[in-house]
Write a protein that holds these residues in place. Structure first.
Motif, PDB file in Angstrom:
ATOM      1  N   SER A  17      -2.277  12.440   9.892  1.00  0.00           N
ATOM      2  CA  SER A  17      -3.550  13.015  10.323  1.00  0.00           C
ATOM      3  C   SER A  17      -3.472  14.522  10.406  1.00  0.00           C
ATOM      4  O   SER A  17      -2.462  15.095  10.800  1.00  0.00           O
ATOM      5  CB  SER A  17      -3.953  12.454  11.694  1.00  0.00           C
ATOM      6  N   ALA A  35     -11.277   7.351  10.936  1.00  0.00           N
ATOM      7  CA  ALA A  35      -9.944   6.884  10.545  1.00  0.00           C
ATOM      8  C   ALA A  35      -9.657   5.514  11.149  1.00  0.00           C
ATOM      9  O   ALA A  35      -9.059   4.644  10.502  1.00  0.00           O
ATOM     10  CB  ALA A  35      -8.881   7.890  10.974  1.00  0.00           C
ATOM     11  N   GLY A  36     -10.084   5.305  12.389  1.00  0.00           N
ATOM     12  CA  GLY A  36      -9.900   4.007  13.013  1.00  0.00           C
ATOM     13  C   GLY A  36     -10.682   2.917  12.313  1.00  0.00           C
ATOM     14  O   GLY A  36     -10.206   1.789  12.166  1.00  0.00           O
ATOM     15  N   MET A  62      -0.332  10.108   4.570  1.00  0.00           N
ATOM     16  CA  MET A  62      -1.447   9.729   5.456  1.00  0.00           C
ATOM     17  C   MET A  62      -1.409  10.400   6.826  1.00  0.00           C
ATOM     18  O   MET A  62      -2.158  10.027   7.714  1.00  0.00           O
ATOM     19  CB  MET A  62      -1.457   8.211   5.652  1.00  0.00           C
ATOM     20  N   LYS A 119      -8.959  -1.864   6.248  1.00  0.00           N
ATOM     21  CA  LYS A 119      -7.767  -2.256   5.497  1.00  0.00           C
ATOM     22  C   LYS A 119      -7.151  -3.544   6.040  1.00  0.00           C
ATOM     23  O   LYS A 119      -6.495  -4.287   5.289  1.00  0.00           O
ATOM     24  CB  LYS A 119      -6.736  -1.128   5.527  1.00  0.00           C
ATOM     25  N   ALA A 120      -7.359  -3.801   7.301  1.00  0.00           N
ATOM     26  CA  ALA A 120      -6.762  -4.986   7.923  1.00  0.00           C
ATOM     27  C   ALA A 120      -7.554  -6.259   7.646  1.00  0.00           C
ATOM     28  O   ALA A 120      -7.039  -7.362   7.832  1.00  0.00           O
ATOM     29  CB  ALA A 120      -6.643  -4.764   9.434  1.00  0.00           C
ATOM     30  N   THR A 165      -2.800   0.284   1.587  1.00  0.00           N
ATOM     31  CA  THR A 165      -2.587   1.317   2.604  1.00  0.00           C
ATOM     32  C   THR A 165      -2.971   2.702   2.119  1.00  0.00           C
ATOM     33  O   THR A 165      -3.325   3.573   2.913  1.00  0.00           O
ATOM     34  CB  THR A 165      -1.119   1.336   3.060  1.00  0.00           C
ATOM     35  N   ALA A 212      -8.924   2.111   9.023  1.00  0.00           N
ATOM     36  CA  ALA A 212      -7.727   1.308   9.301  1.00  0.00           C
ATOM     37  C   ALA A 212      -8.099  -0.157   9.521  1.00  0.00           C
ATOM     38  O   ALA A 212      -7.419  -1.071   9.035  1.00  0.00           O
ATOM     39  CB  ALA A 212      -6.998   1.859  10.520  1.00  0.00           C
ATOM     40  N   ARG A 213      -9.202  -0.398  10.243  1.00  0.00           N
ATOM     41  CA  ARG A 213      -9.645  -1.778  10.449  1.00  0.00           C
ATOM     42  C   ARG A 213     -10.147  -2.389   9.140  1.00  0.00           C
ATOM     43  O   ARG A 213      -9.931  -3.583   8.881  1.00  0.00           O
ATOM     44  CB  ARG A 213     -10.763  -1.810  11.505  1.00  0.00           C
ATOM     45  N   PRO A 231      -6.612   8.970   5.454  1.00  0.00           N
ATOM     46  CA  PRO A 231      -6.912   7.816   6.314  1.00  0.00           C
ATOM     47  C   PRO A 231      -8.400   7.614   6.532  1.00  0.00           C
ATOM     48  O   PRO A 231      -8.798   6.646   7.176  1.00  0.00           O
ATOM     49  CB  PRO A 231      -6.201   8.168   7.629  1.00  0.00           C
ATOM     50  N   ASN A 232      -9.220   8.521   5.990  1.00  0.00           N
ATOM     51  CA  ASN A 232     -10.662   8.454   6.223  1.00  0.00           C
ATOM     52  C   ASN A 232     -11.475   8.021   5.018  1.00  0.00           C
ATOM     53  O   ASN A 232     -12.705   7.988   5.095  1.00  0.00           O
ATOM     54  CB  ASN A 232     -11.178   9.806   6.715  1.00  0.00           C
TER      55      ASN A 232
END
Length: 408
Positions: A406, A334-335, A404, A341-342, A357, A338-339, A140-141
């Motif tokens: 964590s 990771a946050g 994915m 990817k959005a 993803t 995630a953004r 996720p990173n």
């Protein structure tokens, strides 16, 4: 040659408007680390050019968001995975680096992927080619921004099969890269009804006489000769293939590892050579302007897909920082990913795309062919686009080995 557009237009319009603006206030510095090979075998296709590309992205971002300060530093890991990890660990622990880019080594990238996950930072791999970055080692990173071994080998195989190339012979480096490229292309050839007539392997470094391999290819009955190698060995191999006159006999020559700076060194020997990229400088006015700006920054005449991917990755990361705020971006890598990817990817270098993803950056690939000497109109006008390969044909589907969850 199309007229080049100005820098103001390059960072204006849709590009500038895609970056949210905010009232001027004191904000933390965003710090990017470009981990590269500054003087070794990948220096021309990555190296100072990747650093300059990220600096250009930072400068373009500052032009539309001067309220968010951005610093860019470079580290030379000399293609040593242990040194790469040591540099990045120091960046995170002592210098407050938020995101790492480039990393033109698959083994180093895999090692760093574990480190950024444990430290909850960000890695944007615009130099490594292993498919493991979106397979068992997905995270996720991190995001795999550039093409991978599958897309340059299997994508080229798909495109050349569409051009009638159904009988393949491989000359490959005897290393992990050569094996991966040969495997991925061979599987695609067989899956689409073609055949592999032979594979020969040469020492990964120091090989200089390929005549016996070329003769085997010549007598095999193949209509495609795939060169799954890179660096000085690829240059020598392509020159010797030209000396044997294989292209004149109708054999298609595909060079999987031939980034554009290498093609430029070949000159007229690249006539008829097939290559696969996610970026080509002469594709349009925007890509030409990027290549010219990079050349002005580095003093080198040609740019690579790695340089373009480094710019694109840095721009999208900074655009994401602006959308979520620097404080939030620095709180969780990771946050931030995630953004990323959005938000659809959009820049004047690689154009429109998205991040899957599993961390795979999706964009078209291009099959290009070396021009005949009489068709070259200006320096660098060496390739023409044969066909665009859509992402769904170029890249692997999401692997079930990608998990994915964590680990923090």
């Amino acid at each position: 040659m199309p007229t080049l557009i100005g820098r103001r237009h390059f960072i204006g319009g849709a590009l500038a408007s895609s970056v949210p603006r905010a009232a001027k206030s004191a904000t933390p510095r965003i710090k990017l680390g470009v981990l590269t090979d500054a003087a070794g075998s990948y220096a021309d296709i990555a190296g100072p050019g990747s650093f300059a590309a990220v600096q250009l992205a930072a400068a373009d971002f500052r032009a539309v968001r001067p309220d968010i300060p951005v610093d860019v530093v470079m580290g030379d890991f000399q293609l040593k995975p242990d040194l790469a990890v040591s540099i990045v660990r120091s960046w995170f622990d002592e210098q407050g680096i938020d995101a790492v880019l480039d990393v033109p080594s698959s083994s180093a990238a895999l090692a760093i992927s574990h480190l950024v996950r444990s430290k909850d930072k960000v890695a944007l791999f615009s130099g490594a080619i292993t498919t493991e970055l979106t397979g068992a080692s997905c995270s996720p990173n991190h995001v795999h921004w550039m093409y991978d071994s599958y897309s340059i080998a299997s994508g080229a195989a798909h495109a050349l099969l569409s051009e009638g190339g159904d009988k393949w012979f491989f000359i490959a480096a005897d290393n992990a890269m050569g094996s991966a490229l040969t495997r991925d292309a061979s599987n695609r050839v067989r899956d689409e009804g073609g055949s592999v007539l032979g594979v020969v392997r040469h020492p990964a470094t120091g090989a200089s006489d390929f005549s016996s391999f070329i003769l085997q290819a010549q007598t095999s009955g193949a209509n495609v000769l795939a060169l799954a190698t890179a660096g000085n060995e690829l240059v020598t191999l392509v020159k010797q293939v030209a000396e044997f006159g294989l292209r004149q006999s109708g054999l298609k020559i595909a060079a999987f590892g031939a980034e554009f700076p290498l093609v430029a060194t070949l000159g007229s020997d690249c006539d008829g050579l097939y290559v696969t990229y996610n970026f080509y400088a002469n594709r349009n006015e925007q890509s030409q302007l990027f290549a010219r700006r990079l050349a002005q920054s580095t003093g080198k005449p040609f740019c690579s897909s790695l340089h373009a991917s480094a710019y694109s990755a840095a721009w999208h990361y900074l655009k994401t920082v602006a959308s979520m705020g620097p404080d939030a971006a620095k709180t969780s890598g990771a946050g931030t990913v995630a953004r990323m990817k959005a938000i659809p990817t959009e820049d004047p270098v690689l154009g429109s795309g998205e991040i899957r993803t599993d961390g795979r950056k999706l964009n078209p690939m291009f099959l290009l062919k070396g021009k005949a000497r009489n068709d070259v109109q200006y320096p660098g006008d060496l390739l023409s686009v044969v066909r665009e390969i859509p992402p769904e044909a170029a890249f692997l589907a999401i692997s079930p080995s990608c998990k994915m969850e964590s680990v923090r």
